[in-house]
Motif scaffolding. Structure first.
Motif, mmCIF file in Angstrom:
data_model
loop_
_atom_site.group_PDB
_atom_site.id
_atom_site.type_symbol
_atom_site.label_atom_id
_atom_site.label_comp_id
_atom_site.label_asym_id
_atom_site.label_seq_id
_atom_site.Cartn_x
_atom_site.Cartn_y
_atom_site.Cartn_z
ATOM 1 N N UNK A 32 7.932 -13.875 7.352
ATOM 2 C CA UNK A 32 8.104 -14.979 6.930
ATOM 3 C C UNK A 32 6.367 -15.646 7.016
ATOM 4 N N UNK A 33 6.110 -16.547 6.147
ATOM 5 C CA UNK A 33 4.818 -17.375 6.816
ATOM 6 C C UNK A 33 5.042 -19.449 7.111
ATOM 7 N N UNK A 34 4.515 -19.846 8.509
ATOM 8 C CA UNK A 34 4.427 -21.160 8.628
ATOM 9 C C UNK A 34 2.957 -21.872 8.007
ATOM 10 N N UNK A 35 2.425 -20.882 7.542
ATOM 11 C CA UNK A 35 1.187 -21.540 7.437
ATOM 12 C C UNK A 35 1.197 -21.247 5.234
ATOM 13 N N UNK A 36 0.427 -21.455 4.713
ATOM 14 C CA UNK A 36 0.600 -21.397 3.291
ATOM 15 C C UNK A 36 -0.128 -19.787 2.378
ATOM 16 N N UNK A 37 -1.157 -19.828 4.247
ATOM 17 C CA UNK A 37 -1.861 -18.186 3.824
ATOM 18 C C UNK A 37 -1.838 -17.120 5.103
ATOM 19 N N UNK A 38 -1.196 -16.135 4.985
ATOM 20 C CA UNK A 38 -1.098 -14.545 5.914
ATOM 21 C C UNK A 38 -2.551 -13.541 5.566
ATOM 22 N N UNK A 39 -2.784 -13.372 6.396
ATOM 23 C CA UNK A 39 -4.446 -12.300 5.946
ATOM 24 C C UNK A 39 -3.322 -11.181 6.904
ATOM 25 N N UNK A 40 -3.599 -10.544 6.195
ATOM 26 C CA UNK A 40 -2.970 -8.725 6.955
ATOM 27 C C UNK A 40 -3.863 -7.807 6.653
ATOM 28 N N UNK A 41 -3.649 -7.146 7.586
ATOM 29 C CA UNK A 41 -4.873 -6.135 7.885
ATOM 30 C C UNK A 41 -3.982 -4.246 7.007
ATOM 31 N N UNK A 42 -4.380 -4.777 6.199
ATOM 32 C CA UNK A 42 -4.156 -3.769 5.151
ATOM 33 C C UNK A 42 -4.951 -3.449 4.080
#
Length: 296
Positions: free
Chosen positions: A286-296
């Motif tokens: 999951x994420x520890x920050x409000x947003x994850x930017x994924x290389x997709x």
């Protein structure tokens, strides 16, 4: 345990691989399972896998043992390698049961290179331990067998005594063996590499929170609720992502992270890779920050 040799229907060369790699095998009604390659990496004409018949099989090993026969066709993909053999001054291999299979090509490689190595190989009984003759043919003096009905479990402290601190310890097998190896190697400051066939225990004391995943190629933001995985949300949104085990052990869905801090819950990435935070297994993490930017 049964060994299968898989050859391409069209006779072409198969993709290359290195010791530690595995392939996906489609079994039964589309069930995908991962099996370590245990043959010769230089042989591009076929892949060899060894499959243990699991008593609680959910359709993988049972199908292979009971339904797949010589001449049948089966779909595979890969190979992928999250358990690569690294260069070091020496090696200690710790194997439990079917966990020997990814280590076997490693042992052949380091033996051919003239490296210092030992294998400590445990199993329920001597008769149930596969590839013993092959191992002893490589170098019987470096192979220690531990049939539990004769001598109990592998003594990890003794196995690692008088071993160069810079040597690599490679371990594959049941969770109790891997967990014990992690404890002993951490205490000794030794470099351990592991591969798990089942997910490790993850601290679940924290409460899952919602967050957003941004798709780098489009800028689309996808909300990931507290009770759903990243993979579920991606697939629902029509994002093309490969997935298989959905429990964080196979590495199929590994994805690059361009921004944000992952909450790693997989059993594939090393501690160093998790600290780097530049990749994620979105089937479980999951994420520890409000947003994850994924290389997709």
């Amino acid at each position: 345990m049964v060994e299968f040799e898989l050859r391409p229907v069209d006779g072409d060369e198969l993709p290359s691989w290195c010791p530690g790699a595995h392939i996906d095998v489609v079994t039964g009604a589309g069930i995908v399972r991962q099996y370590s390659l245990c043959g010769d990496p230089d042989d591009r004409t076929g892949y060899r896998i060894a499959v243990l018949r699991q008593a609680d099989s959910r359709g993988g090993s049972a199908w292979l043992h009971e339904r797949l026969h010589e001449g049948d066709q089966v779909l595979v993909s890969g190979p992928r390698n999250h358990f690569p053999l690294e260069t070091g001054p020496g090696y200690v291999f710790l194997a439990g049961g079917i966990g020997l299979t990814p280590l076997l090509p490693m042992i052949r490689r380091v033996a051919a290179d003239g490296a210092d190595w030992t294998l400590h190989y445990g199993g329920r009984t001597r008769a149930s331990m596969a590839y013993v003759d092959d191992l002893q043919a490589i170098d019987a003096s470096r192979v220690r067998l531990f049939p539990s009905d004769e001598c109990g479990l592998i003594d990890l402290d003794s196995a690692l005594d008088d071993v160069d601190r810079e040597a690599y310890v490679y371990c594959c097998g049941p969770e109790p063996l891997i967990g014990a190896a992690e404890t002993v190697c951490a205490r000794r400051g030794m470099r351990l590499r592991t591969e798990r066939f089942s997910p490790k225990d993850i601290d679940s004391s924290s409460t899952d929170s919602p967050f957003t995943v941004r798709i780098a190629s489009t800028g689309a933001d996808l909300a990931v609720p507290a009770d759903r995985s990243i993979v579920d949300v991606l697939i629902e949104a029509g994002i093309d992502i490969l997935t298989s085990c959905e429990e964080g052990t196979c590495g199929t869905c590994e994805t690059a992270v361009l921004d944000g801090r992952p909450d790693h819950r997989d059993s594939v990435l090393t501690e160093e890779e998790q600290v780097a935070g530049d990749r994620i297994l979105p089937c479980v993490s999951r994420s520890r920050t409000p947003q994850l930017v994924l290389d997709l």
